[in-house]
Scaffold this motif. Sequence first.
Motif: not given
Length: 423
Positions: A159, A223-229, A231, A234-235
């Motif tokens: 990935s 921790k960025i991936s935790k805020y996927w919702y 869009g 998120k960053t």
Amino acid sequence: MARVVKVFRTLRNHWKKSTFAVCVLSYGGHWLYGKHCDNVLRREACQEAREYGRQLIGPQEHLKKATVILNPAACRGKANNLFEKNAAPILHLAGVEVKIVKTDYEGQAKKLMELMEHTDMLIVAGGDGTLQEVITGLLRRPDEGAFSRTPIGFIPLGSQNSLSYSLYPATDNKVKCITSAALSILKGETVPLDVMQIQGETEQPVFALLSLRWGAFRDVAAKISKYWYLGPLKTKAAHWFSTLKEWPQVREASLSLLPAVPRPPDEPPHKPPRPNLLYRIIRRLKNYWNPPVEEPPKEPEPERWEEKEISTAELIITTQNKNPVQRRADDALLVCLEPDTLTVGEFITTGTVKADDPSVCMASAVKLEASACRLSPKQEGAGFFNIDNEEYEAMPVEVRLLPRKLHFFCSGERREQLLAETA
């Protein structure tokens, strides 16, 4: 004409179903076209590889042997299928004797490298984590001096494949990237890469090819991936939420540096021809009657460390492998110290840029060069390091540069692109 009018009237009366059908057909057509393009790329690569397989070899020569370290869990479990469809056929058609070793758990690649026997080339099929495990296991061997001369190929299946941008042309097409990597291995063009040796207080050293990161931007990026919702937001949201929990986000440490060392001349690509027999006899007779005077061994000069106390938002120690063909006067690690006086807005803006390219430094950052550095965080529980995108607990470490330690297969096209960037 009446039939055409009837069709349009039906589509207008059932516009929801018509819209849905158009969307499905468009998506299906785009998907099929993508599959067709991938098959064309595979076919072209296999045809090129077949030309290598048709070349004749001498009676005293043997088939090239390649040992492949494959991580099936890379790319969310798709790595094995990607390798079998895109890379394995190219290697087999070229007449390479391939031995595939698959890892079953994290850290196994290090142990496998301790048991690896001689091979003509080593191929790492995985991502950044697999590559780091392989080079760490390779350079921990007692006979690493001999094995480090084995050329290494990297097939990007993970990935995160940070090194692939230094070796192969940048592309978003996974199939094109993998086939380009496999063909580069067949062509045999290599480039030397520097290695970072990272030694903790008690553990065995860890080796890396790209960077060591420590600081606030690294912590937020994890921790960025935790805020996927959220869009595309998120960053920025992750950086803003982190400032609400803690501000300012500063890391304090003691940093000691050794100055950079001059880079020795590059080795010639081909060995010079051996002198004729008469010249060698005369030279031996001359050395016999007038033996050269041996100089007494020089005592190594003591290392002169420059110590300083630092306060920074983030510290990054990188090699210069981002452009491995660039000519340099010194062999050095690049040390970047981000300022600790950032505002919240600057922190969010800079963090958004670093999320795409972690090696970017701000214009106001302090940039240093060193052949080695010692880092001692002052806080207990100082967080984590990112070493080639792999997480390690932060502790006092000594980082040394091993210049041009390993040789990796590189695309000729990418080499030309990098040379053009430095011109």
